[in-house]
Design an enzyme around this catalytic site. Structure first.
Site, PDB file in Angstrom:
ATOM      1  N   GLY A  76      -3.638 -17.325   2.858  1.00 23.24           N
ATOM      2  CA  GLY A  76      -3.299 -16.408   3.927  1.00 23.24           C
ATOM      3  C   GLY A  76      -4.370 -15.414   4.304  1.00 23.24           C
ATOM      4  O   GLY A  76      -4.142 -14.547   5.147  1.00 23.24           O
TER       5      GLY A  76
ATOM      6  N   LYS B  65      -9.051 -18.306   5.951  1.00 21.19           N
ATOM      7  CA  LYS B  65     -10.119 -19.300   5.808  1.00 21.19           C
ATOM      8  C   LYS B  65     -10.100 -20.308   6.951  1.00 21.19           C
ATOM      9  O   LYS B  65     -11.123 -20.572   7.581  1.00 21.19           O
ATOM     10  CB  LYS B  65      -9.972 -20.010   4.448  1.00 21.19           C
ATOM     11  CG  LYS B  65     -10.022 -19.095   3.241  1.00 21.19           C
ATOM     12  CD  LYS B  65      -9.947 -19.863   1.949  1.00 21.19           C
ATOM     13  CE  LYS B  65      -8.611 -20.536   1.754  1.00 21.19           C
ATOM     14  NZ  LYS B  65      -7.486 -19.563   1.660  1.00 21.19           N
TER      15      LYS B  65
ATOM     16  N   GLU C  60      18.857   1.617 -11.379  1.00 24.40           N
ATOM     17  CA  GLU C  60      17.726   1.924 -10.504  1.00 24.40           C
ATOM     18  C   GLU C  60      17.286   3.379 -10.654  1.00 24.40           C
ATOM     19  O   GLU C  60      16.090   3.682 -10.564  1.00 24.40           O
ATOM     20  CB  GLU C  60      18.087   1.626  -9.044  1.00 24.40           C
ATOM     21  CG  GLU C  60      18.572   0.210  -8.783  1.00 24.40           C
ATOM     22  CD  GLU C  60      17.619  -0.848  -9.293  1.00 24.40           C
ATOM     23  OE1 GLU C  60      16.402  -0.595  -9.357  1.00 24.40           O
ATOM     24  OE2 GLU C  60      18.097  -1.935  -9.677  1.00 24.40           O
TER      25      GLU C  60
ATOM     26  N   HIS D  48      14.884   3.557 -13.574  1.00 20.52           N
ATOM     27  CA  HIS D  48      13.522   3.180 -13.187  1.00 20.52           C
ATOM     28  C   HIS D  48      12.828   4.327 -12.456  1.00 20.52           C
ATOM     29  O   HIS D  48      11.663   4.651 -12.725  1.00 20.52           O
ATOM     30  CB  HIS D  48      13.553   1.949 -12.275  1.00 20.52           C
ATOM     31  CG  HIS D  48      13.872   0.667 -12.966  1.00 20.52           C
ATOM     32  ND1 HIS D  48      13.175   0.208 -14.055  1.00 20.52           N
ATOM     33  CD2 HIS D  48      14.825  -0.278 -12.704  1.00 20.52           C
ATOM     34  CE1 HIS D  48      13.668  -0.958 -14.444  1.00 20.52           C
ATOM     35  NE2 HIS D  48      14.680  -1.271 -13.643  1.00 20.52           N
TER      36      HIS D  48
END
Length: 659
Positions: A219, A222, A439, A442
Site C-alpha cells: 500500500g 510501488k 476499558e 486500560h
C-alpha cells in the site's frame, strides 16, 4: 533511424504485441470467403428465366390450332417461341408426357426444335456440396486460434508471454499523482530523464541502469510509481505479474520469460515492469530435492535474460516486492537490479501531501484541515489514506451532505482504525459494566504510565470483533521502539484484566483479556529472545524466523539447551507478571478515577482523550447535553460475569490503532 520508427516518439504506441482484435480479423476473413462463394454461385449457377409473354399451356395449344404460332423451342422445363403477328415472343410451362404436341405442331406447320437441358458446372457442384464442411472447419480453426492466443491455453500458446503494453487509454498517471515518497520518486525520475535524453548522461561515461527494485510495505505506492514511469517516459511500457510466469506444465515459465524479452527487444528502448517478483524470484534451493523445479527454471532464465551473454540494450526492468528478504541474491546484484528503491510508509509531511492529492476529487468543507488528519494517522500508508478519504466521502453521502466536513473524516478514521460500530448488538447491563471497567482499567494505566502514548478515544460500543476498545495514538512519528515504552505497553495491556479483578473479584474475571494476554506474551517474548532486553540472558538472539518451502515461515530457537529454554520462559513470565503487578498498584492507587471513568463511559459510551483528561483532572466533564460529576455509588465485588464470548480490544499495543 527514421521518424516513422522512432520508439521515443511519445505520440506513437509502437507495435502492439497482441495485434488487432482476433475476433474482428477472423470475421473479416471468413466473411470475404463467404461472399466469394456467393459470387461464384451467381456467375456459374444461373438458371433459364422465362422470356416474352407467359401464357398458359392450354392457350398455347389453342394458338397452335388457330395457326397463330410461327415457331417454338421445346425444352424440358420451358417452351418458348414467337407469334406470326409481329414475331411476338412468348413462353409457357409444358405439361409432362404430352405426346400429342409434336403431331399438333406438324399439322399446323409450326417449326419446332428441342433445347438441351443446362448442366450445372462441376465447380459449382463441388462448392455447394463442400460449403458446410468448409464452414465447420473454419469455425474449428478459429476456436483453436482463440484458445492458443487467450491465456496460453493452447498447445502452441503456453510459452507465449502474458506481458501487456500499457497505453494512455488505460488511464495516464504522472509523477504529479505521486506524493509523500519524494526520495523514491527522484530516483525513478532519473531513469525517465535518461530515456528522454541519453546523451546528457552518456557523454560523462554514465550508463543507463539496467533495473530498479521497488521495495516497500503493501500500500505504499510501488505499483503507482511504476504507472507514473509509464506515463512520463514516452517509451513502450510492458507490465506483467510474477505469478503469470508459472503454469502447471514444466518449461512454460522459462519460455514465457524468453518470449517477454523478445517482445521487449523489438520495442527497445522500453520499460518492463514485473509486479510481485517474489512469486518467481525466491531463493533457490527449496525444491525439496527436486533440482528440476519449475520455479527455479523460470528464475534461472530470468537471470540469464537480465544479464547474460547477450546484452539487452535499452531494456530497463523495474520490479516491485514487499518481501525482499526472500529474493535470490543473484537477482539483487548490480547488473541486474542496479538500484533498490525503498518506498517507505510516509511521515506526517508525506501523509499531508497524499491527503491533498486524494482530496482534490472530493468537495471539502471549510473546516477540513489535512495537517490535523495527517497528525492523527501515524503509520498509515498511501492506500490507507486513500481509503480514509473514500470512507469520509461515503459517510457524507449517507448523511445527505453536499460537502465532506472534518466530522466525516474523524468518523472515517475511527471506522478504519477500530472497525465499524455495531450499535445493533444487544448487551446486558452486566456486560456493559464489565466492558466499561475493563476499558477504564486500560485507560487509567495508560494515563499514569509516562512512556505510554496518549489516549485518542475510548469506547464501549462494539466495533469490529471487539466489545470495547481504548485506542492510543503517538504524538509524533516514531521509528524505534524503546524499552520504557515496551514496559508501559505491557502494563497497559494488563490494565483491563486487573480492573476486572479489583472490581469484580478473581472468580468473576472474563475471557475479554485474551487478546491482551496474547499481545503481552508476544511482546515479552520478543524482548527476551530477539531484542536482548533480559539482564539474565544478555544481548543475544535466541529465536529467528526461518523461511520454509513455499513461504511457510517458522520460528525456531537457535540455542536449544534445556536450561536456556527454562530461563527464557521464566524471563517471559517475569515480564508479564511484573506488568500485572505494576497495573495492580496503579489501579488500586487511583481506584476513584477508575470508578469515575467507568461511570462516564457507561453514560456516554465513547469518550475522547481530551474528555478523559478533563474528567480525571477536574472530577467532572462538561458536555452540552449531560454533565458528569463525582461518583457516589460504587459497584460491589461479585457482579455478574459477562456472558459474551471472547472479546478483542482494550489492550494498548504498539501499533497506531492500539490493537
Amino acid at each position: 533511424m527514421s521518424d516513422q520508427n522512432d520508439p521515443r516518439d511519445p505520440n506513437q504506441q509502437g507495435p502492439n504485441p497482441e495485434g488487432p482484435n482476433p475476433w474482428v480479423k477472423s470475421l473479416m476473413i471468413w466473411g470475404g470467403v463467404f461472399l466469394a462463394l456467393l459470387l461464384v454461385a451467381t456467375m456459374f449457377g444461373g438458371s433459364s428465366q422465362p422470356t416474352g409473354t407467359q401464357i398458359a399451356y392450354s392457350d398455347f395449344r389453342d394458338k397452335v390450332a388457330e395457326g397463330s404460332v410461327k415457331d417454338v423451342q421445346i425444352g424440358p422445363e420451358l417452351i418458348t417461341g414467337t407469334m406470326k403477328n409481329g414475331d411476338t415472343p412468348f413462353s409457357t410451362v409444358p405439361v409432362p408426357n404430352d405426346t400429342e404436341l409434336p403431331k399438333l405442331l406438324e399439322e399446323n406447320n409450326v417449326q419446332f426444335s428441342g433445347v438441351e437441358a443446362e448442366r450445372m458446372s462441376m465447380l459449382m457442384v463441388i462448392l455447394i456440396q463442400a460449403l458446410p464442411f468448409i464452414l465447420i472447419l473454419g469455425i474449428a480453426f478459429f476456436a483453436l486460434r482463440q484458445v492458443q492466443k487467450g491465456g496460453g491455453g493452447g498447445a502452441m500458446g503456453f510459452g507465449k508471454s502474458k506481458a501487456k503494453m500499457l497505453t494512455e487509454r488505460q488511464g495516464k498517471v504522472t509523477f504529479e499523482d505521486v506524493a509523500g515518497i519524494d526520495e523514491a520518486r527522484e530516483e525513478l525520475e532519473e531513469i525517465v530523464e535518461f530515456l528522454k535524453d541519453p546523451s546528457r548522461f552518456s557523454k560523462l561515461g554514465g550508463q543507463i541502469p539496467k533495473g530498479a527494485l521497488l521495495v516497500g510495505s503493501p500500500g505504499t505506492g510501488k505499483t503507482l510509481l511504476a504507472r507514473a514511469i509509464a506515463g512520463e517516459a514516452g517509451v513502450p511500457f510492458f507490465t506483467i505479474s510474477g505469478s503469470d510466469f508459472v503454469e502447471m506444465f514444466v518449461g512454460v515459465g522459462a519460455s514465457r520469460v524468453r518470449d517477454m524479452f523478445e517482445q521487449a527487444k523489438k520495442n527497445a528502448p522500453c520499460i518492463l515492469f514485473i509486479d510481485e517478483i517474489d512469486a518467481v524470484g525466491r531463493s533457490r534451493g527449496h525444491g525439496l530435492g527436486n533440482s528440476n523445479d519449475e520455479r527455479e527454471q523460470t528464475l534461472n532464465q530470468l537471470l540469464v535474460e537480465m544479464d547474460g551473454f547477450e546484452a539487452n540494450e535499452g531494456i530497463i526492468i523495474i520490479a516491485a516486492t514487499n518481501r525482499p528478504d526472500v529474493l535470490d541474491p543473484a537477482l539483487l546484484r548490480p547488473g541486474r537490479f542496479d538500484r533498490q528503491v525503498v518506498v517507505p510508509v510516509p511521515d506526517i509531511d508525506g501523509r499531508e501531501k497524499i491527503l491533498a492529492v486524494h482530496m482534490k476529487k472530493v468537495p471539502l468543507a471549510p473546516d477540513v484541515n489535512p495537517r490535523v488528519i495527517a497528525r492523527g494517522t501515524p503509520g498509515f500508508s498511501g492506500a490507507d489514506l486513500a481509503n480514509l478519504v473514500n470512507e469520509a466521502a461515503l459517510l457524507a453521502a449517507r448523511r445527505n451532505k453536499r460537502l465532506v466536513a472534518m466530522q466525516e473524516f474523524e468518523d472515517a478514521k475511527d471506522k478504519v482504525m477500530m472497525g465499524a460500530e455495531r450499535r445493533s448488538m444487544v448487551m446486558t447491563e452486566d456486560e456493559k459494566k464489565m466492558t466499561a471497567y475493563h476499558e477504564a482499567g486500560h485507560a487509567i494505566v495508560s494515563v499514569h504510565e509516562k512512556a505510554s502514548d496518549p489516549i485518542h478515544k475510548a469506547t464501549i460500543i462494539p466495533r469490529g470483533r471487539a466489545l470495547g476498545m481504548v485506542m492510543r495514538l503517538p504524538e509524533r512519528d516514531s521509528y524505534s521502539y524503546h524499552r520504557d515504552k515496551m514496559h508501559a505497553n505491557l502494563s497497559v495491556s494488563m490494565g483491563g484484566r486487573v480492573a476486572e479483578e479489583i472490581i469484580f473479584g478473581h472468580d468473576k474475571v472474563s475471557s475479554g483479556a485474551s487478546s491482551d494476554i496474547q499481545y503481552a506474551t508476544d511482546l515479552a517474548r520478543n524482548m527476551v529472545t530477539k531484542w536482548g532486553m533480559s539482564e539474565k540472558l544478555g544481548p543475544l538472539q535466541y529465536e529467528e524466523s526461518q523461511e520454509g518451502y513455499l513461504g511457510m515461515g517458522q520460528t525456531a530457537r537457535t540455542m536449544a539447551g534445556a536450561e536456556t529454554n527454562k530461563l527464557i520462559d521464566a524471563e517471559i513470565k517475569g515480564l508479564v507478571e511484573g506488568a500485572h503487578k505494576r497495573a495492580t498498584q496503579l489501579l488500586k492507587k487511583h481506584e476513584d478515577q477508575l470508578h469515575l471513568l467507568a461511570q462516564a463511559m457507561l453514560e456516554y459510551e465513547t469518550l475522547t482523550g481530551d474528555e478523559i483528561t478533563q474528567l480525571l483532572e477536574t472530577g467532572k466533564m462538561d458536555r452540552p447535553d449531560k454533565p458528569v460529576g463525582p461518583v457516589t455509588v460504587q459497584p460491589t465485588h461479585g457482579s455478574a460475569i459477562p456472558k459474551a464470548g471472547k472479546k478483542f480490544g482494550g489492550q494498548g499495543g504498539a501499533s497506531p490503532a492500539g490493537a
